[in-house]
Design a protein around this motif. Sequence first.
Motif, PDB file in Angstrom:
ATOM      1  N   TYR A  18       0.839  -1.209   0.000  1.00  0.00           N
ATOM      2  CA  TYR A  18       0.000   0.000   0.000  1.00  0.00           C
ATOM      3  C   TYR A  18       0.878   1.266   0.000  1.00  0.00           C
ATOM      4  O   TYR A  18       0.538   2.262   0.619  1.00  0.00           O
ATOM      5  N   ASN A  19       1.961   1.170  -0.688  1.00  0.00           N
ATOM      6  CA  ASN A  19       2.894   2.295  -0.706  1.00  0.00           C
ATOM      7  C   ASN A  19       2.270   3.550  -1.296  1.00  0.00           C
ATOM      8  O   ASN A  19       2.445   4.643  -0.771  1.00  0.00           O
ATOM      9  N   GLU A  20       1.583   3.339  -2.394  1.00  0.00           N
ATOM     10  CA  GLU A  20       0.973   4.467  -3.091  1.00  0.00           C
ATOM     11  C   GLU A  20      -0.040   5.195  -2.191  1.00  0.00           C
ATOM     12  O   GLU A  20      -0.056   6.426  -2.121  1.00  0.00           O
ATOM     13  N   LEU A  21      -0.851   4.409  -1.548  1.00  0.00           N
ATOM     14  CA  LEU A  21      -1.855   4.967  -0.624  1.00  0.00           C
ATOM     15  C   LEU A  21      -1.190   5.686   0.537  1.00  0.00           C
ATOM     16  O   LEU A  21      -1.592   6.790   0.924  1.00  0.00           O
ATOM     17  N   ARG A  22      -0.160   5.081   1.013  1.00  0.00           N
ATOM     18  CA  ARG A  22       0.552   5.662   2.167  1.00  0.00           C
ATOM     19  C   ARG A  22       1.152   7.024   1.789  1.00  0.00           C
ATOM     20  O   ARG A  22       1.121   7.971   2.578  1.00  0.00           O
ATOM     21  N   GLU A  23       1.677   7.065   0.578  1.00  0.00           N
ATOM     22  CA  GLU A  23       2.281   8.337   0.148  1.00  0.00           C
ATOM     23  C   GLU A  23       1.227   9.434   0.030  1.00  0.00           C
ATOM     24  O   GLU A  23       1.456  10.589   0.380  1.00  0.00           O
ATOM     25  N   LYS A  24       0.061   9.033  -0.480  1.00  0.00           N
ATOM     26  CA  LYS A  24      -1.031  10.004  -0.604  1.00  0.00           C
ATOM     27  C   LYS A  24      -1.472  10.520   0.765  1.00  0.00           C
ATOM     28  O   LYS A  24      -1.737  11.702   0.937  1.00  0.00           O
ATOM     29  N   LEU A  31     -12.225   3.313  -1.874  1.00  0.00           N
ATOM     30  CA  LEU A  31     -12.912   4.613  -1.863  1.00  0.00           C
ATOM     31  C   LEU A  31     -12.172   5.677  -2.700  1.00  0.00           C
ATOM     32  O   LEU A  31     -12.794   6.595  -3.225  1.00  0.00           O
ATOM     33  N   LEU A  32     -10.862   5.501  -2.772  1.00  0.00           N
ATOM     34  CA  LEU A  32     -10.051   6.511  -3.491  1.00  0.00           C
ATOM     35  C   LEU A  32      -9.702   6.057  -4.916  1.00  0.00           C
ATOM     36  O   LEU A  32      -8.740   6.560  -5.515  1.00  0.00           O
ATOM     37  N   LYS A  33     -10.465   5.123  -5.484  1.00  0.00           N
ATOM     38  CA  LYS A  33     -10.215   4.619  -6.836  1.00  0.00           C
ATOM     39  C   LYS A  33     -10.312   5.746  -7.872  1.00  0.00           C
ATOM     40  O   LYS A  33      -9.513   5.843  -8.809  1.00  0.00           O
ATOM     41  N   ASP A  34     -11.289   6.589  -7.675  1.00  0.00           N
ATOM     42  CA  ASP A  34     -11.539   7.678  -8.611  1.00  0.00           C
ATOM     43  C   ASP A  34     -10.340   8.614  -8.686  1.00  0.00           C
ATOM     44  O   ASP A  34      -9.979   9.114  -9.760  1.00  0.00           O
ATOM     45  N   ILE A  35      -9.753   8.843  -7.560  1.00  0.00           N
ATOM     46  CA  ILE A  35      -8.597   9.750  -7.506  1.00  0.00           C
ATOM     47  C   ILE A  35      -7.449   9.164  -8.317  1.00  0.00           C
ATOM     48  O   ILE A  35      -6.779   9.842  -9.076  1.00  0.00           O
ATOM     49  N   GLN A  69     -10.161  12.972   3.061  1.00  0.00           N
ATOM     50  CA  GLN A  69     -10.805  13.097   4.404  1.00  0.00           C
ATOM     51  C   GLN A  69     -12.177  12.444   4.405  1.00  0.00           C
ATOM     52  O   GLN A  69     -12.552  11.783   5.374  1.00  0.00           O
ATOM     53  N   LYS A  70     -12.919  12.633   3.296  1.00  0.00           N
ATOM     54  CA  LYS A  70     -14.233  11.998   3.204  1.00  0.00           C
ATOM     55  C   LYS A  70     -14.114  10.480   3.228  1.00  0.00           C
ATOM     56  O   LYS A  70     -14.914   9.780   3.858  1.00  0.00           O
ATOM     57  N   ALA A  71     -13.093  10.009   2.537  1.00  0.00           N
ATOM     58  CA  ALA A  71     -12.854   8.555   2.512  1.00  0.00           C
ATOM     59  C   ALA A  71     -12.509   8.047   3.905  1.00  0.00           C
ATOM     60  O   ALA A  71     -12.993   6.974   4.340  1.00  0.00           O
ATOM     61  N   LEU A  72     -11.693   8.783   4.597  1.00  0.00           N
ATOM     62  CA  LEU A  72     -11.324   8.396   5.982  1.00  0.00           C
ATOM     63  C   LEU A  72     -12.545   8.380   6.888  1.00  0.00           C
ATOM     64  O   LEU A  72     -12.692   7.493   7.731  1.00  0.00           O
ATOM     65  N   ASP A  73     -13.419   9.352   6.685  1.00  0.00           N
ATOM     66  CA  ASP A  73     -14.618   9.416   7.527  1.00  0.00           C
ATOM     67  C   ASP A  73     -15.560   8.239   7.270  1.00  0.00           C
ATOM     68  O   ASP A  73     -16.333   7.859   8.160  1.00  0.00           O
ATOM     69  N   GLN A  74     -15.492   7.694   6.047  1.00  0.00           N
ATOM     70  CA  GLN A  74     -16.409   6.617   5.690  1.00  0.00           C
ATOM     71  C   GLN A  74     -16.007   5.253   6.263  1.00  0.00           C
ATOM     72  O   GLN A  74     -16.876   4.400   6.469  1.00  0.00           O
ATOM     73  N   ILE A  75     -14.726   5.073   6.440  1.00  0.00           N
ATOM     74  CA  ILE A  75     -14.299   3.747   6.953  1.00  0.00           C
ATOM     75  C   ILE A  75     -14.561   3.638   8.455  1.00  0.00           C
ATOM     76  O   ILE A  75     -14.793   4.635   9.137  1.00  0.00           O
ATOM     77  N   ASN A  76     -14.494   2.401   8.934  1.00  0.00           N
ATOM     78  CA  ASN A  76     -14.775   2.111  10.351  1.00  0.00           C
ATOM     79  C   ASN A  76     -13.812   2.875  11.257  1.00  0.00           C
ATOM     80  O   ASN A  76     -12.650   3.066  10.926  1.00  0.00           O
ATOM     81  N   GLU A  77     -14.339   3.266  12.422  1.00  0.00           N
ATOM     82  CA  GLU A  77     -13.541   4.054  13.382  1.00  0.00           C
ATOM     83  C   GLU A  77     -12.285   3.312  13.826  1.00  0.00           C
ATOM     84  O   GLU A  77     -11.222   3.914  13.988  1.00  0.00           O
ATOM     85  N   ASN A  78     -12.468   2.003  14.061  1.00  0.00           N
ATOM     86  CA  ASN A  78     -11.327   1.198  14.541  1.00  0.00           C
ATOM     87  C   ASN A  78     -10.223   1.147  13.487  1.00  0.00           C
ATOM     88  O   ASN A  78      -9.029   1.236  13.827  1.00  0.00           O
ATOM     89  N   ARG A 134      -6.771   0.049   5.035  1.00  0.00           N
ATOM     90  CA  ARG A 134      -6.098   0.452   3.795  1.00  0.00           C
ATOM     91  C   ARG A 134      -6.887  -0.023   2.575  1.00  0.00           C
ATOM     92  O   ARG A 134      -7.043   0.727   1.583  1.00  0.00           O
ATOM     93  N   GLU A 135      -7.318  -1.268   2.620  1.00  0.00           N
ATOM     94  CA  GLU A 135      -8.097  -1.818   1.507  1.00  0.00           C
ATOM     95  C   GLU A 135      -9.340  -0.977   1.233  1.00  0.00           C
ATOM     96  O   GLU A 135      -9.652  -0.640   0.075  1.00  0.00           O
ATOM     97  N   LYS A 136     -10.027  -0.651   2.303  1.00  0.00           N
ATOM     98  CA  LYS A 136     -11.267   0.128   2.154  1.00  0.00           C
ATOM     99  C   LYS A 136     -10.966   1.521   1.605  1.00  0.00           C
ATOM    100  O   LYS A 136     -11.693   2.027   0.743  1.00  0.00           O
ATOM    101  N   LEU A 137      -9.899   2.085   2.094  1.00  0.00           N
ATOM    102  CA  LEU A 137      -9.515   3.437   1.632  1.00  0.00           C
ATOM    103  C   LEU A 137      -9.161   3.409   0.132  1.00  0.00           C
ATOM    104  O   LEU A 137      -9.550   4.293  -0.621  1.00  0.00           O
TER     105      LEU A 137
END
Lengths: 294, 206
Positions: A8-14, B198-202, B146-155, B192-195
Motif C-alpha cells: 500500500y505504498n501508493e496509498l501511504r504516500e497520498k 474509496l479513493l479509486k476515482d482519484i 478526508q471523506k474517505a477516511l470518515d467513511q471507513i470504520n472508526e477502529n 487500507r483496503e477500504k480506503l
Amino acid sequence: MIQDDNKYNELREKLRSLPRVKAKPDFESRLMKRIKESESLPVYTDENKIQHVHVKKSWIQSFFRPMFAPAMGLAAVLLIAIVAYFAYYSKLQTKDTQPTQYVSSTNKGNLIIYIKKDGEDISSNYPKEYSALNPDERNPGENEIHAPVETPSDYLSKPDPSRIFAPEIRDDKASDDKKIEMQKYYDKDKEKGVDVLPERKTDDGIMMKKESKGMLKSETKSDEKKKSDEKKNTIINSNDAVNKEQNIISPKSEDDSGNKPDKGRYGINKADKKDSTENKSKSEAEEKEEIQQK
Amino acid sequence: MTPSKEGKNTNKQVNVTGMSDEELIFTFQEGDVSAYNEIVARYKDRLTNYIYRYVGNYDECDDIVQDTFVKVYTSKHLYKEIAKFSTWIYTIAINLAKTKIVKQKKYKTFSISDVYEDENKDFDLPDDSFTPDVEANSKYLSMHIQKALDQINENYRELVILRDIEDFSYEEIVDMTGLPMGTVKSRINRGREKLQELLKDIYKEE
C-alpha cells in the motif's frame, strides 16, 4: 509487516502528502483560560485529597435526629397510653369486681364462706368460732388467726351430698292382721326360748334389719355340733374305761414285743379321737365365722 | 503562556528546549510550568492533525486537543516511565475523541444543512479564521481523502492514521491502543483496503 506496507505504498504516500493541519493561533491563550478554570475546580489528587474530619456529636444530637422524630412520637404516645391505663382503668376494674370469697371446711363438715379483707391476711376474716385454736389459748398480741388449711383428706371428710346414700323408707305393706299373727309367733318363740334379735338403730341412723335366718341357722348348727361332740366325748370316755381294763390285761405283750399296741385292733386312741373331734369342731366353727365375717 | 506561579522555574526555561518528552514531563511533575509550555508547543499541531483526521471536524478537533492538554496539566502525576510520553498523550487524545464521538451519537445534533439536503445548498457558516485546508496543495484532494477516511470504520481509521499519517511504529500503536499486534495489523490492512476502494476515482484521475 514491511511487505504489507510496500503493498500500500501508493496509498501511504497520498496519506502522508495530506496537508498538516495546525492548531489555531490563539490555541495557547485559550488553553491558559481553560487551565485557570480547571484550577478553580477541586482536583482530586493524592496531594489535594479532601480529608473529611468526623466531628463527634454529642449523644443528644445523635439521638434527637429528625429521622427519629416519627418513631419517638409514637413511643411517647404509647408510653402515655400505658401510664393512663395503669393509673385509672386498672383501679376502676378493681372497684367493680366483687371481693374474693374463700371457702373452708370445718371438722364438723360444715362449709364456711368468708370474705378476705383488703390488705390483710387470708385468715384475718375467718370466723373465730370455727377456728382450730381456742380463743383463750390465743396470745392477746397475736392478730393472726390461721384458718385450717384444706387438704385432700379434709375435702374427702366433707359431707358431700352426692356421696350420701339415703335409703328409701317404704310403707309397711303388711296388714294389721298379719302383724298381729307375726307378733303372736314372736311371742311364742320368745316363750320357747328362741333368740329373737331386736331391731336396733345404728349410729349412722340407718335402720338395720334382723339378721338373716341363715346366720341363725349356722349358729344353731354349730351349737348342735358342739352338743353332739360333747355327747361323743362322753361315749369315748365310757370306752376309755373299758380300754383301761383291757390295758391291764395285756401290758406284757406290749413290753415283750416292744411295739406300740396295734391301733387297728383296739380302734382309735381316745386322746387322738378327742383331739380330732375338737379340732374338727374348731375348724368348722372358724370357717363359719369367716364366712359370717365375709 | 500558562501561569507560572513559582519564580524559581524561570531559570530552567532555557534548558527545557533540549529535553526529551519524558524529561519534560518529569520536570513539569516537579513543578516547572515551562516544561509544560514546551510540551504544548511540541504536540499541539501533531495532535490537532491526528484528531482532525480522526474526527473530520476542525472545531471539535480543537476542542479535543485543548481538553487533552488540560488533562495532561491536571493529571501530570499519573504519568510514569512505563511508556513513551508520546504514546501516553496520544492515548489521552484518542480516548477523549472516542468519548466525544460516542456522545455525539447519543445526542444527535440537528444541522440546518440537513433540511435542505435535496437542494444541495450549503449553509455552513463562513469562517474567516484559519482553516487547515488553506495550506493544502490541493484542496480537492485533501477533502476527498478526508471523506474517505470518515467513511471507513472508526477502529480501522484510528490505526491507519496512526500508522500512515502520524508514522508511528506497530509497537507504539500496540502500546497506545492496548490491542494485540495481530489485531493492529489486520485492522490497518483492512482500513487500507477500504480506503483504496474509496479513493479509486482519484487514482483514475491521476
